[in-house]
Structures are given as C-alpha cells and as structure tokens.
Design an enzyme around this catalytic site. Structure first.
Site, mmCIF file in Angstrom:
data_model
loop_
_atom_site.group_PDB
_atom_site.id
_atom_site.type_symbol
_atom_site.label_atom_id
_atom_site.label_comp_id
_atom_site.label_asym_id
_atom_site.label_seq_id
_atom_site.Cartn_x
_atom_site.Cartn_y
_atom_site.Cartn_z
ATOM 1 N N ASP A 15 -0.206 3.532 -1.350
ATOM 2 C CA ASP A 15 -0.437 5.163 -1.296
ATOM 3 C C ASP A 15 0.870 5.738 -0.247
ATOM 4 O O ASP A 15 0.406 6.248 0.533
ATOM 5 C CB ASP A 15 -1.668 5.385 -0.724
ATOM 6 C CG ASP A 15 -2.819 4.788 -1.504
ATOM 7 O OD1 ASP A 15 -2.738 4.787 -2.853
ATOM 8 O OD2 ASP A 15 -3.914 4.431 -0.760
ATOM 9 N N GLU A 183 -5.739 12.381 -8.858
ATOM 10 C CA GLU A 183 -5.791 12.077 -7.672
ATOM 11 C C GLU A 183 -4.334 12.133 -7.041
ATOM 12 O O GLU A 183 -3.388 12.449 -7.734
ATOM 13 C CB GLU A 183 -6.471 10.869 -7.093
ATOM 14 C CG GLU A 183 -5.947 9.542 -7.715
ATOM 15 C CD GLU A 183 -6.811 8.430 -7.653
ATOM 16 O OE1 GLU A 183 -8.066 8.666 -7.140
ATOM 17 O OE2 GLU A 183 -6.133 7.267 -7.707
#
Length: 506
Positions: A15, A183
C-alpha cells in the site's frame, strides 16, 4: 526513464504512498499489527531508498494493543501542504479510527494524531482544493475486526483537520468499473482536471487500478475509456496482485505509479506484498501505465547488529507485534547481550516476546548467537500468530550442553525436530532459498526454509528443511509478509548478535 529496480522496496511493504517535496521523495507503507508503524523511506533519485523513521513510534498513536493479526494500520496516505507533512490512515479494529498525523520533518517526531470523527472506512486520501479546504476521500468499508460486513464504494467529505470534524455529510463518488472492493482512492489536480485514482478487484490476483476525471475535486467524475488502466496480470505472471497505486512525478519528469504487488518463488509469494513502480505515459488526457516488470536489485544486502553496541536497536527497521521493540528487548541488562524476557508464551502467542526484521530477499540468511541457560527461546519467523517457524534453544535436560528444537507451526498442526549440542551458547541460522529447480510452478513447490544449529566447535546440524509455500501470502497472512528475529518463550534468553544476508538478484 532511467531503469528502476522492482521491487522498489522489497519485503513486507504494501500500500505505498509517495510524494516529492523540494526534489526529495518520501514513501510510506502499511504496517498492520506491527510497531513501530508506517515506515518512511526517503530518496533523491528514486533508486536508492533510506528508511529514515516511522510515523507511529508509540502504541498510543495507533491504539493497536488489542487488534488481531491482519488488522491495525492499513493503507496510509502521505501529503505535504503549507510546509507541513500529513499522514492520514484508518486503523482497523482500533478505537483511534481515522487519524491524521503531522510533522515538520518526515523523519519525525510525528504528532499524537487527530481522530477524524465520522470517517469509518479504510484507505483515506487527503487533498486540498484551490482555496485550501481539506478533503478526505475514502473507501466506505465496514469491518468486524478484519471481516468485511459491507462495502459501499468511495466517499468524500470536507474536513477540519485541527478539530477532527467533518464539515458535511460524506458524498458518494465514482467507485470504479463494477469490480469488487473499490478502495485506495487518491486525488490529483492536473491540466485543469481533477483525477480520482482507485484500486478495485480485491488485493489478490484480480487486483486492478482504475481512474476517472472531473472538473472539480468533488467531481462529477467520468471513468477512463480504457479502465482498468492497470489490469490483472494473471496467476502465471512473475509479478501479480498489482494495484493500490499512487501517482508521483519522477526525477526525469516522467510520471510514475508506485503500487503494491507480489512476486512468486515457485508457486507462492513468500515475501508478501511489496512496493513496485512502473512508468506512466499520458494519452488523450489519460494515464497509461506500463506493465509491472520484475527486476530485483543485483547487489546483496548485509546487516549486522552487535548487541554489545548500545545503539543496536536504534535502526528503524526493528519490529514487534502490538508493542515497540524497546518494550520487549533490552540492551545492557547483561553485558554485551540483548535480553528478552518471556511474558506471553512464545512466538505463536497473541503478543509474542519477539522482535524481528522484514525478510526482503527470496534467498536470505537470518542468524543469531543465543545463550538460553536461564530460559527457552531463539530465532523465529512469523507470518502471523498461526503460521510460524522457530529454532528454540534451552539448557539440555542433563545440564550439559544445549537442546535445540526446530518447530514448524500451522493452524492445528505443529511438527518438531530436536538435537542436543555442546556448549552453553549456540549459533542459530534460518536460511531461505529458491525452490528446487526443474519442477514447473504449478506443482505446488514453494521456496525452501532451512533450520540450522552450529555448536561451540563449529559443527553444523540441519534440523529441518521446509516447503515455504505454507508461510507465503497465498496460504498464511494475506496482508503482510515474513518477519524474522529473536524471541523468548520461557524465562530469560540472551542474544549476542543478529545478522541478515539477502542474496542479490533475489
């Protein structure tokens, strides 16, 4: 564009979010249940990266003392505004919720953080419009611990970052092409447009990147005609699960996507989700990323920590589960040694007495010298509470020499191998290596994990060789990666040094 290594930052570093400030790049990644949390890497050329610190250096900043494995610090975003660095993150299964941390110097110290009431999702982004108003854009994912209850797409609201309040009811934004789990949103202003970049498809092999644009920060947003702009690479590709990207201008002026991805060693991905990079071309106002290629750094990596040195734990790469390394291990309590006292029950405990470092190469060596005359402990590798590998030393039952037990633990299954060796101190070594050559990847072979003890005379005994697919991201912890280090499971255990070797090109 000059050639960039891939992975860009290896090992458990998913991420990624990246910015450039005055010619220097700062990149952060997720840290989940580990502390310190949110590592910060710095570079001036986008090739060489230095781990300069961590945003979360105290448990109180994240509130993860009671979070389960796989929860905690998910998908932070780093941004710079009005001379201040900001990191925003939603901490899963924590009372802290969505938190904004600030610092003048990204190396720290960072603030205690302000919780933003009303943001209950994950993966928040932070952006400011032309008037300086802050906007939080996030994925409206409802969780029960780490279990998904509902997913409602991408939301956005104006926020007061000082008081921690939303200034309006969150509005629903463009949420992708219809694939599952929209997301990881990020907003950018470019050439008179606002672009909304998201991940979708889930974090497995269908992971994708899609983008939309609109006239303002609130939209309305229209998806690119070629979405997803970064498509699933398939299970046979050397780099897979590519997604959750952030866009940044590279040193030579070309735009780059930093993103998470996994790489296979045989049939599985032992190092978990790592940070990768790929170049971006713009065509008709839309970004077109190049395919994500595998190109590991060719040079080996050597790290050696002498525990006679009082600064041996100052390196920001040391990790512990739900606590800081300083709460578990101490220097100077015994001359020339690192001391770990057992309080929680071993490597597979909810909060083990364990400190470690990320495995960053497929071919690697972790090594420590241990004196376990007053307890039991040694060298271990952790994917999560249920997936562990350990070499545990203790005084032999006869009172002479050391008993060393190798353990391989999976949910409901544990196997062990023991040997008694001479001496009160032994060298423990955990090696990882590429799968055996000759077999096709679909046969199911993973990398190899070897567990070795060396006695005081230098005699080496290999206790076990394991199939590493059982401690890979597809089988064990789906979000993190391997962390290896020292632990105690009974009494007091002392360590003289810790060494890591990573083989170049792996």
């Amino acid at each position: 564009m000059s050639r960039l290594p891939n992975p860009l930052i290896s090992g458990f570093n998913p991420d990624p979010s990246c910015i450039v400030v005055d010619g220097t790049y700062y990149l952060i990644t997720s840290s989940f249940e580990y502390l310190p949390g949110i590592p910060i890497y710095r570079s001036t050329d986008f090739v060489t990266w230095e781990h300069i610190g961590n945003v979360v250096t105290r448990e109180e900043q994240a509130g993860i003392a009671a979070t389960p494995a796989g929860a905690g610090v998910w998908a932070p975003t780093i941004r710079h505004h009005d001379g201040l660095f900001h990191v925003i993150v939603c901490v899963a299964a924590s009372p802290r919720g969505c938190v904004v941390f600030t610092a003048r110097d990204p190396a720290g110290p960072w603030s205690e953080g302000v919780t933003i009431d009303g943001v209950s999702g994950i993966d928040p982004d932070l952006a400011w419009d032309e008037s300086g108003t802050a906007y939080i854009t996030y994925s409206d994912l409802e969780l029960d611990g780490t279990v998904v209850v509902a997913h409602r797409g991408i939301l956005q609201a104006r926020a007061d970052l000082v008081t921690g309040t939303l200034l309006e009811t969150p509005r629903r934004l463009w949420s992708g092409t219809g694939l599952v789990a929209p997301e990881g949103p990020h907003l950018y202003r470019r050439d008179g447009h606002w672009y909304l970049l998201i991940a979708e498809g889930g974090t497995g092999w269908a992971h994708s990147v899609s983008i939309a644009r609109g006239p303002g920060i609130e939209g309305p947003f229209e998806g690119a005609p070629g979405n997803p702009i970064l498509r699933p690479s398939g299970t046979g590709a050397p780099v897979g699960c590519a997604g959750h990207a952030d866009l940044v201008r590279g040193p030579d002026g070309q735009d780059l996507l930093v993103l998470l991805a996994t790489r296979k060693a045989g049939s599985h991905s032992p190092l978990g989700r790592e940070t990768y990079v790929t170049a971006v071309e713009w065509v008709d106002g839309w970004p077109q990323p190049a395919p994500v290629e595998l190109d590991p750094r060719p040079e080996p990596l050597e790290e050696y920590f002498d525990f006679a040195d009082d600064s041996a734990l100052n390196d920001p790469g040391w990790l512990a589960v739900g606590r800081t390394p300083a709460e578990i291990a101490s220097l100077g309590e015994w001359p020339g040694c690192l001391t770990v006292r057992a309080t929680s029950g071993g490597l597979g405990a909810f909060r083990p007495d364990f400190i470690g470092r990320r495995q960053r190469h497929v071919a690697s060596v972790f090594e420590t010298r241990v004196d376990a005359c007053d307890g039991r402990g040694g060298l271990g590798l952790r994917s999560d509470d249920d997936f562990t590998v350990a070499l545990a030393a203790e005084r032999a039952p006869s009172g002479a020499g050391t008993l060393v037990t190798a353990r391989a633990s999976l949910p409901t299954i544990s196997q062990s191998w023991s040997v008694q060796v001479a001496g009160d101190e032994v060298l423990l070594r955990l090696e990882t290596d590429h799968p055996l050559p000759g077999g096709p990847p679909w046969t199911g072979a993973g990398d190899r994990i070897r567990l070795i003890v060396v006695d005081e005379a230098g005699a080496e005994t290999r206790l076990a060789e394991l199939d590493g697919r059982f401690w890979a991201v597809e089988t064990a912890a789906p979000f993190t990666g391997r962390v290896a280090g020292v632990f105690a499971e009974e009494g007091v255990v002392r360590f003289a040094h810790f060494r890591y070797h990573g083989e170049g090109g792996s």
